[in-house]
Scaffold this active site. Structure first.
Site, PDB file in Angstrom:
ATOM      1  N   LYS A  22       0.899  -1.298  -0.128  1.00  0.00           N
ATOM      2  CA  LYS A  22       0.041  -0.015  -0.120  1.00  0.00           C
ATOM      3  C   LYS A  22       0.939   1.219  -0.011  1.00  0.00           C
ATOM      4  CE  LYS A  22      -1.908   1.684   3.931  1.00  0.00           C
ATOM      5  NZ  LYS A  22      -1.680   3.204   3.874  1.00  0.00           N
ATOM      6  N   ASN A  23       1.994   1.329   0.741  1.00  0.00           N
ATOM      7  CA  ASN A  23       2.692   2.435   1.077  1.00  0.00           C
ATOM      8  C   ASN A  23       3.537   2.851  -0.017  1.00  0.00           C
ATOM      9  OD1 ASN A  23       1.329   3.148   3.197  1.00  0.00           O
ATOM     10  ND2 ASN A  23       2.839   2.763   4.659  1.00  0.00           N
ATOM     11  N   ARG A  93      -4.788  10.516   4.281  1.00  0.00           N
ATOM     12  CA  ARG A  93      -3.659  11.632   4.566  1.00  0.00           C
ATOM     13  C   ARG A  93      -2.545  11.852   3.384  1.00  0.00           C
ATOM     14  NH1 ARG A  93      -2.195  14.198   9.043  1.00  0.00           N
ATOM     15  NH2 ARG A  93      -0.103  13.885   8.227  1.00  0.00           N
ATOM     16  N   ARG A 122       0.751  14.731  13.581  1.00  0.00           N
ATOM     17  CA  ARG A 122       1.323  14.482  12.164  1.00  0.00           C
ATOM     18  C   ARG A 122       1.318  15.884  11.424  1.00  0.00           C
ATOM     19  NH1 ARG A 122      -1.223   8.532   9.871  1.00  0.00           N
ATOM     20  NH2 ARG A 122       0.566   8.611   8.680  1.00  0.00           N
ATOM     21  N   ASP A 307       4.693   0.608  12.112  1.00  0.00           N
ATOM     22  CA  ASP A 307       3.277  -0.020  11.601  1.00  0.00           C
ATOM     23  C   ASP A 307       3.152  -1.474  12.044  1.00  0.00           C
ATOM     24  OD1 ASP A 307       2.693   2.278  10.507  1.00  0.00           O
ATOM     25  OD2 ASP A 307       2.860   1.811   8.395  1.00  0.00           O
ATOM     26  N   ILE A 329       7.739   6.886  17.129  1.00  0.00           N
ATOM     27  CA  ILE A 329       7.259   7.665  16.043  1.00  0.00           C
ATOM     28  C   ILE A 329       6.184   8.554  16.126  1.00  0.00           C
ATOM     29  CG2 ILE A 329       7.117   7.665  13.449  1.00  0.00           C
ATOM     30  CD1 ILE A 329       9.763   6.561  14.174  1.00  0.00           C
ATOM     31  N   ARG A 399      -8.699  -0.489   4.745  1.00  0.00           N
ATOM     32  CA  ARG A 399      -7.936   0.436   4.111  1.00  0.00           C
ATOM     33  C   ARG A 399      -6.443  -0.096   3.598  1.00  0.00           C
ATOM     34  NH1 ARG A 399      -6.227   5.176   7.404  1.00  0.00           N
ATOM     35  NH2 ARG A 399      -4.880   5.073   5.981  1.00  0.00           N
TER      36      ARG A 399
HETATM   37  C1  UD1 Z   1       4.083   7.003   6.709  1.00  0.00           C
HETATM   38  C2  UD1 Z   1       3.519   5.673   6.334  1.00  0.00           C
HETATM   39  C3  UD1 Z   1       2.886   5.159   7.641  1.00  0.00           C
HETATM   40  C4  UD1 Z   1       4.036   4.972   8.516  1.00  0.00           C
HETATM   41  C5  UD1 Z   1       4.745   6.213   9.002  1.00  0.00           C
HETATM   42  C6  UD1 Z   1       6.115   5.953   9.595  1.00  0.00           C
HETATM   43  C7  UD1 Z   1       2.658   6.040   4.059  1.00  0.00           C
HETATM   44  C8  UD1 Z   1       1.272   6.445   3.201  1.00  0.00           C
HETATM   45  N1  UD1 Z   1       2.383   6.130   5.541  1.00  0.00           N
HETATM   46  O1  UD1 Z   1       3.548   8.212   7.222  1.00  0.00           O
HETATM   47  O2  UD1 Z   1       2.124   3.964   7.352  1.00  0.00           O
HETATM   48  O3  UD1 Z   1       3.267   4.481   9.752  1.00  0.00           O
HETATM   49  O4  UD1 Z   1       5.207   6.658   7.646  1.00  0.00           O
HETATM   50  O5  UD1 Z   1       6.657   5.068   9.138  1.00  0.00           O
HETATM   51  O6  UD1 Z   1       3.640   6.086   3.658  1.00  0.00           O
HETATM   52  N2  UD1 Z   1       6.489  14.947  10.956  1.00  0.00           N
HETATM   53  C9  UD1 Z   1       6.588  16.067  11.283  1.00  0.00           C
HETATM   54  N3  UD1 Z   1       6.597  17.038  10.258  1.00  0.00           N
HETATM   55  C10 UD1 Z   1       6.234  16.489   8.918  1.00  0.00           C
HETATM   56  C11 UD1 Z   1       6.178  15.218   8.678  1.00  0.00           C
HETATM   57  C12 UD1 Z   1       6.237  14.275   9.845  1.00  0.00           C
HETATM   58  O7  UD1 Z   1       6.658  16.523  12.496  1.00  0.00           O
HETATM   59  O8  UD1 Z   1       6.334  17.485   8.091  1.00  0.00           O
HETATM   60  C13 UD1 Z   1       6.740  13.627  12.055  1.00  0.00           C
HETATM   61  C14 UD1 Z   1       5.219  12.894  12.142  1.00  0.00           C
HETATM   62  O9  UD1 Z   1       4.360  13.661  13.093  1.00  0.00           O
HETATM   63  C15 UD1 Z   1       5.798  11.620  12.871  1.00  0.00           C
HETATM   64  C16 UD1 Z   1       7.217  11.417  12.314  1.00  0.00           C
HETATM   65  O10 UD1 Z   1       7.506  12.736  11.667  1.00  0.00           O
HETATM   66  O11 UD1 Z   1       6.124  11.711  14.342  1.00  0.00           O
HETATM   67  C17 UD1 Z   1       7.228  10.335  10.985  1.00  0.00           C
HETATM   68  O12 UD1 Z   1       6.126  10.769  10.445  1.00  0.00           O
HETATM   69  P1  UD1 Z   1       6.179  10.452   8.770  1.00  0.00           P
HETATM   70  O13 UD1 Z   1       7.161   9.537   8.425  1.00  0.00           O
HETATM   71  O14 UD1 Z   1       6.102  11.589   8.023  1.00  0.00           O
HETATM   72  O15 UD1 Z   1       4.770   9.582   8.500  1.00  0.00           O
HETATM   73  P2  UD1 Z   1       3.954   9.450   7.298  1.00  0.00           P
HETATM   74  O16 UD1 Z   1       4.821   9.745   6.183  1.00  0.00           O
HETATM   75  O17 UD1 Z   1       2.691  10.412   7.341  1.00  0.00           O
END
Ligand code: UD1
Length: 421
Positions: A22-23, A93, A122, A307, A329, A399
């Site tokens: 999926k990701n 998202r 997030r 995950d 995380i 999902r």
């Molecule tokens: C992706 C995955 C999700 C997985 C996560 C962590 C997809 C579609 N989703 O989510 O399944 O659980 O990676 O492996 O691929 N953060 C910030 N600012 C930002 C971006 C992130 O503070 O601009 C923080 C987030 O709140 C979190 C951490 O960074 O605490 C990691 O998040 P991130 O890797 O961005 O998660 P996603 O990409 O949303």
């Protein structure tokens, strides 16, 4: 809303195929926005998040054809809108990923802010910081990100404050058609980021450093059409391995990518499972033994994935011994704990650590899914609960898991989908 009804106590034993990731599929489908020609993507999982992505691309005027076995043909040259509405972004998202490719190819994008979600705040500040570094102007208006650039984006050096998966993907996609070279430091190394980069290179992008924390992107004028096969889903694979482990069973997964799962497979060995792997298969055998409790500490790849945290927490509930599960995380990713307690699990949460005292089995009850991976952990716990467990709000499961009840039934689980109120 549908429910999954599970009658626990069956030892799982059998063989199933892992679906496409999926990701990886979501960013790859979205990145076809960058491509100047038709693209065929194979091994796309049949999931609600994929349907939402198709709806999002369709709403922009893009031509999509679904062939047999979820092979998708996409031609983004028919695009008419550069807009991702709140309705779709709040459902998924990952819709934020349209920002980079729209800016990179068309110089404009209006994308709804995603807002919070069940597992934490997030934010998307890193995505926006990256776009600005590449020369985009960004305004926030009425809950929307309005971004534009005069001409092409310009290559730049970007250092991410933290490891962010979709943040890295968004910046990478924006940089592919930028003028000059971009360097993305502290980039996420997740296999799904690598799969996206490999897809983009297949279409003519020039990305190096794939799989390291520094991605170097030499901007090109255009990407051409082509074909690509999405990598196997390591989280789905890990979830079924956990299902077999906690029921003291055996499983063989086909179409898997064991090389992307080292940290998870090591944990299964620690649990007491016998693990054997080939190029594209994984076998786990508990040889009828109760799993041993294991400590979990989530971290960016190649560390243990957040995950898979909920699934291992469920496993620890029926394991021999006491364990600590530490979530590093996301700040609110223990929503499944209250529901697991309804099944009789012994768990205490202090800050970002859940301490679990294992027992031989749990007791069936009605529980409610709160997010995607939390819902998987409830299904797993139900497999090792005496009597019947009913998991509500399973749209969360749909999902991210293709045909979960068929796959578990194939392994010998007693599980069925029932229409709920
Ligand atoms: C992706 C995955 C999700 C997985 C996560 C962590 C997809 C579609 N989703 O989510 O399944 O659980 O990676 O492996 O691929 N953060 C910030 N600012 C930002 C971006 C992130 O503070 O601009 C923080 C987030 O709140 C979190 C951490 O960074 O605490 C990691 O998040 P991130 O890797 O961005 O998660 P996603 O990409 O949303």
């Amino acid at each position: 809303m549908d429910k999954l009804i599970i009658t626990g106590g069956n030892r799982l034993d059998g063989e199933i195929k892992v679906s496409g990731a999926k990701n990886a599929a979501l960013p790859i489908l979205i990145s076809t926005l960058l491509v100047d020609g038709p693209v065929t993507i194979r091994n796309v999982p049949n999931l609600h998040d994929v349907t939402t992505t198709m709806e999002l691309l369709g709403s922009m005027g893009i031509d999509l054809l679904v062939h047999e076995c979820m092979s998708l043909e996409i031609d983004s040259r028919t695009i008419k809108q550069f807009f991702a509405p709140y309705d779709l972004v709040k459902k998924m998202r990952a819709s934020i990923l349209v920002l980079g490719p729209l800016l990179g190819r068309y110089g404009k994008a209006t994308v709804s802010l995603p807002g919070g979600c069940a597992i934490g705040v997030r934010p998307v500040d890193q995505h926006l910081k990256g776009m600005e570094a590449l020369g985009a102007k960004i305004n926030m208006q009425n809950g929307y990100i309005e971004a534009y650039v005069d001409g092409r984006l310009k290559g730049a050096e970007i250092v991410n404050d933290m490891v962010t998966v979709t943040g890295t993907e968004n910046i990478l996609m924006a940089a592919v058609l930028a003028e000059g070279t971009s360097v993305i430091k502290n980039a996420a190394r997740e296999p799904e980021v690598c799969d996206l980069a490999n897809f983009l290179n297949t279409m003519g992008a020039k990305i190096s450093g794939i799989g390291t924390d520094t991605l170097v992107v030499e901007g090109v004028e255009r990407l051409h059409g082509g074909e690509y096969r999405v990598m196997p889903d390591r989280i789905e694979a890990g979830t079924y391995l956990a299902a077999a482990a906690l029921t003291r069973g055996r499983i063989k997964l086909k179409n898997a990518a064991p090389e992307t799962m080292t940290a998870v497979l090591e944990k299964f060995t620690e649990v007491g499972a016998k693990i054997t792997t080939g190029d594209d298969w994984i076998e786990l055998d508990m040889e009828h033994r109760q799993p041993k409790a294991v400590d979990i500490y989530t971290a960016p790849y190649p560390g243990f994935p957040t995950d898979m945290q909920a699934q291992f927490l469920a496993l620890n509930c029926v394991a021999d011994g006491t364990s600590n599960v530490v979530e590093n995380i996301f700040e609110n990713r223990f929503m499944h704990v209250q529901e697991l307690k309804r099944l009789g699990a012994d768990i205490e949460v202090h800050g970002n650590t859940a301490t679990v005292i294992g027992k031989p089995s749990l007791v069936g009850a009605e529980v409610m899914a709160t997010d995607l991976r939390a819902s998987a952990s409830l299904v797993l716990a139900g497999l090792m609960s005496q009597g019947e467990t009913s998991v509500g709000r399973i749209y969360h499961v749909d999902r991210g898991y293709e045909c979960i009840e068929e796959k578990l039934s194939q392994l010998g689980a007693k599980i069925l989908r029932a229409p709920g109120k």
